[in-house]
Design a protein around this motif. Structure first.
Motif, mmCIF file in Angstrom:
data_model
loop_
_atom_site.group_PDB
_atom_site.id
_atom_site.type_symbol
_atom_site.label_atom_id
_atom_site.label_comp_id
_atom_site.label_asym_id
_atom_site.label_seq_id
_atom_site.Cartn_x
_atom_site.Cartn_y
_atom_site.Cartn_z
ATOM 1 N N LEU A 162 0.840 -1.212 0.000
ATOM 2 C CA LEU A 162 0.000 0.000 0.000
ATOM 3 C C LEU A 162 0.869 1.253 0.000
ATOM 4 N N GLY A 163 1.759 1.345 -0.977
ATOM 5 C CA GLY A 163 2.615 2.522 -1.089
ATOM 6 C C GLY A 163 2.065 3.486 -2.124
ATOM 7 N N TYR A 164 2.971 4.219 -2.758
ATOM 8 C CA TYR A 164 2.575 5.253 -3.720
ATOM 9 C C TYR A 164 1.665 4.700 -4.817
ATOM 10 N N GLY A 195 -6.584 -4.176 1.532
ATOM 11 C CA GLY A 195 -5.213 -3.717 1.285
ATOM 12 C C GLY A 195 -4.285 -4.409 2.270
ATOM 13 N N VAL A 196 -3.191 -4.968 1.744
ATOM 14 C CA VAL A 196 -2.264 -5.691 2.613
ATOM 15 C C VAL A 196 -0.915 -4.982 2.595
ATOM 16 N N ASP A 197 -0.370 -4.723 3.780
ATOM 17 C CA ASP A 197 0.980 -4.166 3.830
ATOM 18 C C ASP A 197 1.684 -4.678 5.087
ATOM 19 N N ILE A 198 2.973 -4.968 4.949
ATOM 20 C CA ILE A 198 3.726 -5.454 6.108
ATOM 21 C C ILE A 198 4.093 -4.313 7.060
ATOM 22 N N ASN A 199 3.894 -3.080 6.611
ATOM 23 C CA ASN A 199 4.221 -1.916 7.441
ATOM 24 C C ASN A 199 3.021 -1.612 8.365
ATOM 25 N N GLN A 200 3.186 -2.046 9.630
ATOM 26 C CA GLN A 200 2.095 -1.937 10.607
ATOM 27 C C GLN A 200 1.634 -0.481 10.783
ATOM 28 N N ALA A 254 1.845 -4.638 -5.691
ATOM 29 C CA ALA A 254 2.554 -3.370 -5.976
ATOM 30 C C ALA A 254 3.577 -3.125 -4.875
ATOM 31 N N VAL A 255 4.545 -4.010 -4.786
ATOM 32 C CA VAL A 255 5.596 -3.888 -3.756
ATOM 33 C C VAL A 255 6.875 -3.353 -4.416
ATOM 34 N N PRO A 256 7.844 -2.908 -3.622
ATOM 35 C CA PRO A 256 9.035 -2.279 -4.227
ATOM 36 C C PRO A 256 9.882 -3.266 -5.040
ATOM 37 N N PRO A 263 1.884 -2.965 -15.912
ATOM 38 C CA PRO A 263 2.728 -1.910 -15.330
ATOM 39 C C PRO A 263 1.933 -0.658 -15.016
ATOM 40 N N GLU A 264 2.463 0.096 -14.094
ATOM 41 C CA GLU A 264 1.830 1.356 -13.685
ATOM 42 C C GLU A 264 2.620 2.509 -14.266
ATOM 43 N N ARG A 265 1.901 3.551 -14.732
ATOM 44 C CA ARG A 265 2.583 4.703 -15.334
ATOM 45 C C ARG A 265 2.186 6.017 -14.688
ATOM 46 N N ILE A 266 1.525 5.962 -13.545
ATOM 47 C CA ILE A 266 0.986 7.212 -12.999
ATOM 48 C C ILE A 266 2.093 8.135 -12.500
ATOM 49 N N LEU A 267 1.778 9.421 -12.574
ATOM 50 C CA LEU A 267 2.750 10.454 -12.213
ATOM 51 C C LEU A 267 2.451 10.951 -10.807
ATOM 52 N N ARG A 299 -0.302 13.556 -9.624
ATOM 53 C CA ARG A 299 -1.527 13.450 -10.446
ATOM 54 C C ARG A 299 -2.055 12.019 -10.422
ATOM 55 N N MET A 300 -1.662 11.261 -9.386
ATOM 56 C CA MET A 300 -1.917 9.820 -9.403
ATOM 57 C C MET A 300 -3.400 9.465 -9.456
ATOM 58 N N VAL A 301 -4.190 10.147 -8.645
ATOM 59 C CA VAL A 301 -5.610 9.781 -8.538
ATOM 60 C C VAL A 301 -6.300 9.977 -9.891
ATOM 61 N N VAL A 348 7.807 -3.317 -22.049
ATOM 62 C CA VAL A 348 7.251 -1.999 -22.396
ATOM 63 C C VAL A 348 7.492 -1.004 -21.266
ATOM 64 N N LYS A 349 7.215 -1.423 -20.023
ATOM 65 C CA LYS A 349 7.415 -0.513 -18.888
ATOM 66 C C LYS A 349 8.876 -0.081 -18.805
ATOM 67 N N LEU A 350 9.786 -1.031 -18.991
ATOM 68 C CA LEU A 350 11.211 -0.711 -18.855
ATOM 69 C C LEU A 350 11.692 0.204 -19.973
HETATM 70 N N1 LIG Z 1 5.967 5.483 -7.226
HETATM 71 C C1 LIG Z 1 5.852 5.609 -8.541
HETATM 72 O O1 LIG Z 1 5.715 6.718 -9.046
HETATM 73 C C2 LIG Z 1 5.822 4.387 -9.451
HETATM 74 C C3 LIG Z 1 5.371 4.539 -10.768
HETATM 75 C C4 LIG Z 1 5.310 3.420 -11.580
HETATM 76 C C5 LIG Z 1 5.718 2.180 -11.092
HETATM 77 N N2 LIG Z 1 6.170 2.070 -9.824
HETATM 78 C C6 LIG Z 1 6.573 0.731 -9.346
HETATM 79 O O2 LIG Z 1 5.552 0.241 -8.475
HETATM 80 C C7 LIG Z 1 6.138 -0.587 -7.465
HETATM 81 C C8 LIG Z 1 5.731 -0.064 -6.102
HETATM 82 O O3 LIG Z 1 6.261 1.231 -5.960
HETATM 83 P P1 LIG Z 1 5.786 2.220 -4.829
HETATM 84 O O4 LIG Z 1 6.312 3.564 -5.220
HETATM 85 O O5 LIG Z 1 4.325 2.081 -4.590
HETATM 86 O O6 LIG Z 1 6.596 1.638 -3.585
HETATM 87 P P2 LIG Z 1 6.397 2.009 -2.044
HETATM 88 O O7 LIG Z 1 7.672 1.720 -1.385
HETATM 89 O O8 LIG Z 1 5.775 3.370 -1.932
HETATM 90 O O9 LIG Z 1 5.277 0.980 -1.551
HETATM 91 C C9 LIG Z 1 5.470 -0.391 -1.489
HETATM 92 C C10 LIG Z 1 4.731 -0.924 -0.284
HETATM 93 O O10 LIG Z 1 4.851 -2.349 -0.303
HETATM 94 C C11 LIG Z 1 4.944 -2.782 1.042
HETATM 95 N N3 LIG Z 1 5.482 -4.148 1.058
HETATM 96 C C12 LIG Z 1 6.751 -4.577 0.890
HETATM 97 N N4 LIG Z 1 6.803 -5.921 0.950
HETATM 98 C C13 LIG Z 1 5.533 -6.361 1.160
HETATM 99 C C14 LIG Z 1 4.933 -7.632 1.294
HETATM 100 N N5 LIG Z 1 5.656 -8.754 1.239
HETATM 101 N N6 LIG Z 1 3.611 -7.703 1.507
HETATM 102 C C15 LIG Z 1 2.861 -6.571 1.585
HETATM 103 N N7 LIG Z 1 3.364 -5.337 1.455
HETATM 104 C C16 LIG Z 1 4.692 -5.224 1.235
HETATM 105 C C17 LIG Z 1 5.843 -1.739 1.700
HETATM 106 O O11 LIG Z 1 5.686 -1.759 3.101
HETATM 107 C C18 LIG Z 1 5.307 -0.458 1.053
HETATM 108 O O12 LIG Z 1 4.277 0.148 1.811
HETATM 109 C C19 LIG Z 1 7.640 -0.561 -7.728
HETATM 110 O O13 LIG Z 1 8.002 -1.646 -8.508
HETATM 111 C C20 LIG Z 1 7.833 0.723 -8.517
HETATM 112 O O14 LIG Z 1 8.981 0.662 -9.329
HETATM 113 C C21 LIG Z 1 6.210 3.137 -8.970
#
Ligand SMILES: NC(=O)c1ccc[n+]([C@@H]2O[C@H](COP(=O)([O-])OP(=O)(O)OC[C@H]3O[C@@H](n4cnc5c(N)ncnc54)[C@H](O)[C@@H]3O)[C@@H](O)[C@H]2O)c1
Length: 415
Positions: free
Chosen positions: A13-15, A33-38, A84-86, A160-164, A167-169, A213-215
């Motif tokens: 549940l990040g960006y 929504g699942v996230d390991i960050n309590q 959508a994890v890092p 893949p995600e392309r949001i900026l 302006r994400m929403v 394509v994303k890369l």
């Molecule tokens: N931020 C951007 O603008 C953007 C744009 C396009 C693509 N992406 C890609 O999207 C992916 C996610 O990016 P982000 O910016 O959202 O990252 P982020 O770090 O903001 O969020 C990732 C979340 O995943 C959680 N997480 C990690 N391991 C987990 C697990 N095992 N189970 C559940 N949650 C877990 C983290 O705690 C974190 O909250 C990446 O691959 C990034 O390259 C990001």
């Protein structure tokens, strides 16, 4: 719209994951929504985002209060899982897929036949196939589409995600999407999920092509920014104004040079090209050079500043901006932060830092000669104003107000 997805889980549940989860929940679908960050989960459960993004808090407050969006730390059963994890890189620039693997193995336990799994994290070509293999290892009872192309139990796709940021929403809904399935049916199934909230076009492909394509989108941006950065280095040597030169060159009907800057930052453009270069170094010399040009730019800016610093007895430098791009609070891979940190370590000047998008300086910026101040104080006290990010607050400033001071404008706002 009518859909047979009753419950969708977003893992990470990040960006990317959080706005996606809230957007789907706003379509009246139950979202887990699942996230390991309590602490992030606790904040989201109160209807608040753990980072700043325009319009996200409104969406969160409404979807959490109606219980359409629920944040948890352990996966639960659902019809579909969006991951959508890092995906950072490790020392030798190889992609670190450990977050993806852990996320996949954690959801494998709750998967049921008929489920759909979609990877959204930016990943090297072949990662979606790896996901199938990881699930198969955890759940030998399930038929996965890489081995059982006909009627697998689990459909697997890459999108893949392309949001900026900033302006994400809006872009989540409006942008086109590329959906690559492990099979044609997987792609169609994933498309039917995105149709719940995407108004842009949804293009179908296979998983490997969608990953590529994303890369290549981000490598394209990186190479073009590197060209602009190289021009700025050349113009400095020739003592010419690069912004004027680019503006005039862009009057050509088929030329569109991007803006130079202090380097390339963020989670994407500075990282993703390595996922291609690392796997195929002989085929990607241009991409590698572009990475090196962009990564080398902060050091060139630092040398320029140090030359100016030498002119003063007790120099005070105002560093305007730390984020990796305008009007966001994201400091990841930020060249502005890198430059400021180096100046701090060099200890050659007192630093007055202005970053309107964060409340406190990051832990990496602490010291007696480092202070977070507001823009007026910085401008009043500085001998050198170093403009690092084109935040709207800086764009609103009249540079004539500071013409007694040395100005180093790395983003072309006042040049
Ligand atoms: N931020 C951007 O603008 C953007 C744009 C396009 C693509 N992406 C890609 O999207 C992916 C996610 O990016 P982000 O910016 O959202 O990252 P982020 O770090 O903001 O969020 C990732 C979340 O995943 C959680 N997480 C990690 N391991 C987990 C697990 N095992 N189970 C559940 N949650 C877990 C983290 O705690 C974190 O909250 C990446 O691959 C990034 O390259 C990001």
């Amino acid at each position: 719209m009518k859909t047979d997805f009753k419950r969708i889980s977003v893992v990470g549940l990040g960006y990317i994951g959080l706005p996606t989860a809230a957007t789907i929940a706003a379509r009246n679908i139950d979202v887990i929504g699942v996230d390991i960050n309590q602490s992030a989960v606790e904040k989201i459960s109160q209807g608040e985002a753990h980072f700043s993004e325009p319009d996200l808090d409104i969406l969160l407050r409404s979807t959490v209060s109606t219980k359409k969006l629920r944040a948890v730390t352990q996966p639960e059963a659902a019809d579909a899982f969006l991951i959508a994890v890092p995906t950072p890189f490790i020392d030798d620039h190889a992609a670190d897929l450990s977050f993806v693997e852990k996320a996949v193995r954690s959801i494998a336990k709750v998967l049921e036949p008929g489920n759909l799994v979609i990877l959204e994290s930016t990943s090297p070509v072949g990662t979606t196939q790896l996901i199938c293999e990881w699930i198969a290892k955890e759940r030998p009872d399930l038929r996965l589409p890489y081995e059982h192309r006909d009627k697998p139990d689990i459909n697997v796709a890459y999108c893949p995600e392309r949001i900026l940021p900033g302006r994400m929403v809006w872009e989540l809904v409006q942008n086109d999407r590329i959906v690559g399935g492990m099979t044609e049916h997987c792609a169609k199934r994933a498309k039917s999920l995105y149709e719940i909230f995407v108004q842009g076009e949804i293009h179908l492909s296979n998983a490997h092509t969608a990953e590529l394509v994303k890369l290549i989108e981000n490598a394209y941006r990186d190479v073009n920014i590197a060209f602009a950065n190289e021009l700025s280095i050349l113009c400095d040597k020739l003592d010419l104004n690069v912004w004027d030169a680019i503006k005039l060159a862009n009057r050509h009907p088929r030329v569109n040079i991007l803006n130079p800057g202090p380097g390339v930052g963020g989670h994407c453009i500075a990282v993703d090209p390595w996922f291609l270069i690392h796997g195929s170094p002989d085929e990607t010399p241009l991409m590698k050079t572009a990475r090196q040009v962009n990564d080398g730019k902060p050091q060139i800016i630092i040398s320029t500043i140090e030359k100016q610093i030498d002119r003063f007895r007790e120099p005070v430098v105002a560093c305007l901006g730390l984020a990796y791009k305008p009007d966001v609070d994201d400091l990841r891979e930020s060249p502005a932060l890198q430059i400021t940190k180096t100046l701090m370590k060099n200890e050659t000047a007192e630093l007055l830092i202005v970053e309107p998008n964060i409340d406190e300086l990051p832990a990496s910026l602490t010291g007696d000669h480092v202070h977070k101040v507001d823009l007026d104080e910085a401008i009043e006290k500085a001998d050198i104003v170093l403009l690092l990010v084109a935040h709207k607050q800086f764009a609103a400033l009249d540079p004539r107000k500071i013409n007694e001071t040395v100005i180093i404008d790395t983003v072309g706002l006042w040049s």
